[in-house]
Motif scaffolding. Structure first.
Motif, short mmCIF file in Angstrom:
data_model
loop_
_atom_site.label_atom_id
_atom_site.label_comp_id
_atom_site.label_asym_id
_atom_site.label_seq_id
_atom_site.Cartn_x
_atom_site.Cartn_y
_atom_site.Cartn_z
N LYS A 80 1.02 -1.31 0.14
CA LYS A 80 0.04 0.02 0.15
C LYS A 80 0.79 1.32 0.21
O LYS A 80 0.70 2.26 0.53
CB LYS A 80 -0.84 0.22 1.28
CG LYS A 80 -1.83 -1.37 1.31
CD LYS A 80 -2.92 -1.32 0.25
CE LYS A 80 -3.60 -2.78 0.44
NZ LYS A 80 -4.57 -2.99 -0.71
N ILE A 176 -7.68 -0.52 -9.44
CA ILE A 176 -8.67 -0.07 -8.48
C ILE A 176 -8.00 0.71 -7.59
O ILE A 176 -8.70 1.90 -7.07
CB ILE A 176 -9.28 -1.43 -7.59
CG1 ILE A 176 -10.03 -2.27 -8.68
CG2 ILE A 176 -10.14 -0.86 -6.35
CD1 ILE A 176 -10.37 -3.60 -8.10
N ARG A 177 -6.76 0.62 -7.10
CA ARG A 177 -6.19 1.37 -6.00
C ARG A 177 -5.71 2.78 -6.72
O ARG A 177 -5.75 3.80 -6.02
CB ARG A 177 -4.93 0.77 -5.31
CG ARG A 177 -4.35 1.50 -4.48
CD ARG A 177 -3.71 0.85 -3.41
NE ARG A 177 -3.02 1.46 -2.19
CZ ARG A 177 -2.02 2.08 -2.30
NH1 ARG A 177 -1.15 1.89 -2.86
NH2 ARG A 177 -1.80 2.91 -0.98
N SER A 179 -7.57 4.13 -9.05
CA SER A 179 -8.70 4.84 -9.22
C SER A 179 -9.13 5.53 -7.84
O SER A 179 -9.43 6.86 -7.66
CB SER A 179 -10.05 4.05 -9.55
OG SER A 179 -10.92 4.88 -9.85
N ASP A 180 -8.81 4.92 -6.66
CA ASP A 180 -9.03 5.35 -5.36
C ASP A 180 -8.02 6.42 -4.97
O ASP A 180 -8.71 7.35 -4.49
CB ASP A 180 -8.95 4.07 -4.30
CG ASP A 180 -9.15 4.52 -2.87
OD1 ASP A 180 -10.37 5.13 -2.75
OD2 ASP A 180 -8.58 4.24 -1.97
N LEU A 181 -6.95 6.46 -5.27
CA LEU A 181 -6.23 7.43 -4.80
C LEU A 181 -6.58 8.85 -5.83
O LEU A 181 -6.54 10.09 -5.26
CB LEU A 181 -4.69 7.09 -5.35
CG LEU A 181 -4.22 6.05 -4.43
CD1 LEU A 181 -2.68 5.96 -4.93
CD2 LEU A 181 -4.04 6.33 -3.08
N SER A 182 -7.07 8.36 -7.10
CA SER A 182 -7.62 9.85 -7.90
C SER A 182 -8.71 10.26 -7.46
O SER A 182 -8.77 11.59 -7.23
CB SER A 182 -7.80 9.31 -9.43
OG SER A 182 -8.17 10.24 -10.28
N ASP A 183 -9.70 9.52 -6.86
CA ASP A 183 -10.76 9.84 -6.17
C ASP A 183 -10.61 10.82 -4.93
O ASP A 183 -11.23 11.97 -4.71
CB ASP A 183 -11.79 8.83 -5.96
CG ASP A 183 -12.36 8.05 -6.99
OD1 ASP A 183 -12.36 8.75 -8.07
OD2 ASP A 183 -12.83 7.21 -7.11
N ARG A 184 -9.58 10.37 -4.28
CA ARG A 184 -9.33 11.10 -2.94
C ARG A 184 -8.53 12.36 -3.37
O ARG A 184 -8.77 13.28 -2.67
CB ARG A 184 -8.14 10.30 -2.02
CG ARG A 184 -8.86 8.83 -1.53
CD ARG A 184 -8.03 8.22 -0.59
NE ARG A 184 -8.57 6.92 -0.23
CZ ARG A 184 -7.70 5.98 0.52
NH1 ARG A 184 -6.60 6.38 0.98
NH2 ARG A 184 -8.32 4.94 0.70
N ASN A 218 -6.79 1.34 6.57
CA ASN A 218 -7.38 1.04 5.25
C ASN A 218 -8.85 1.03 5.09
O ASN A 218 -9.49 0.68 4.26
CB ASN A 218 -6.77 -0.52 5.29
CG ASN A 218 -5.52 -0.74 5.07
OD1 ASN A 218 -4.92 0.15 4.44
ND2 ASN A 218 -5.25 -1.70 5.62
N MET A 220 -12.57 2.15 4.20
CA MET A 220 -13.07 2.88 2.83
C MET A 220 -14.23 3.93 3.39
O MET A 220 -15.05 3.46 4.08
CB MET A 220 -13.77 1.69 1.82
CG MET A 220 -14.36 2.25 0.54
SD MET A 220 -12.82 3.12 -0.44
CE MET A 220 -12.16 1.77 -0.86
N TRP A 222 -16.90 7.11 2.38
CA TRP A 222 -18.01 7.56 1.65
C TRP A 222 -18.32 9.19 1.95
O TRP A 222 -18.17 9.42 3.00
CB TRP A 222 -19.25 6.73 1.42
CG TRP A 222 -19.11 5.74 0.73
CD1 TRP A 222 -19.44 5.38 -0.71
CD2 TRP A 222 -18.71 4.16 1.06
NE1 TRP A 222 -19.21 4.06 -0.98
CE2 TRP A 222 -18.73 3.40 -0.05
CE3 TRP A 222 -18.29 3.80 2.50
CZ2 TRP A 222 -18.27 2.04 0.13
CZ3 TRP A 222 -17.71 2.52 2.53
CH2 TRP A 222 -17.74 1.42 1.40
#
Length: 234
Positions: A80, A176-177, A179-184, A218, A220, A222
């Protein structure tokens, strides 16, 4: 002589013939590229990091670089680590950058024109490697049209399979990770622009809630709908 009807007619005919020749060349060139891609011939100027071209122009693993690619994916999806932390670790280990390694392994001619140290890595390059599906052994082509990136469903896939460096499921986990970093990152930018997410950090999935504080890093999260901040009222 365009001052005469015959001259103007000839000019028009010449224009039509030139356009026909241009379209014919484009069609033949596209057919040639399609056939080369189907046979697994790499059409780029320089093979991607982790690979080199054989005498037939096809991608084969360059184990020295392929091992670094595997390490990058391991750090990212298992440990991670962030792309910046991975770049820093590679610099500390004196790992040659892709540009310097390409010169060393004769993947390109000349010398590196980069002003940075040959072991200097950027987080952007780490992201680029993590997002490149070539490491799964699958080659996609015609990804753009009129300088615009097409949806993946419209990409063409070569039936030829070259050596893979990472497994498909490892690559998908990395996406997936990423994309998650981009969203954050987008969420952080919106907060800095003056928007407030009322449920940010408060709403957890049931699985993460049951794990408790031991897995907090870790969890998640919303977010709710955004609300403009009136900074004068804060």
């Amino acid at each position: 002589d365009t001052s005469t009807p015959f001259g103007r007619a000839m000019l028009g005919i010449m224009g039509v013939i030139a356009e026909l020749e241009r379209d014919t060349i484009l069609e033949r060139t596209q057919r040639g590229r399609d056939e080369a891609n189907k046979q697994g011939i790499f059409m780029g100027a320089h093979p991607p990091y982790g690979y080199q071209k054989n005498e037939f122009g096809k991608l084969i693993k360059l184990e020295e670089e392929a091992e670094i690619v595997r390490q990058i994916f391991k750090w990212f999806i298992i440990d991670k680590w962030s792309p910046q932390k991975i770049a820093d670790a590679l610099k500390e280990n004196n790992t040659l950058s892709p540009d310097a390694s390409a010169v060393k392994n004769n993947k390109r001619r000349g010398i590196s024109h980069k002003l940075n140290n040959p072991t200097f890595w950027r987080a952007e390059k780490i992201r680029e490697i993590l997002a490149d599906d070539v490491y799964t052994g699958i080659r996609y082509y015609d990804k753009t049209k009129k300088n615009k990136v097409l949806p993946k469903s419209e990409w063409k896939e070569s039936p030829y399979r070259h050596d893979y460096i990472v497994l498909i499921h490892e690559f998908e986990l990395a996406q997936i990770r990423l994309s998650d970093l981009s969203d954050r990152k987008t969420l952080t930018a919106k907060k800095e622009q003056g928007t407030l997410y009322l449920l940010s950090g408060l709403l957890k999935c049931d699985h993460c809630r049951k794990l408790g504080d031991s897995n907090k890093q870790n969890m998640m999260t919303w977010t709710g709908g955004k609300k403009l901040i009136n900074k004068e009222q804060l």
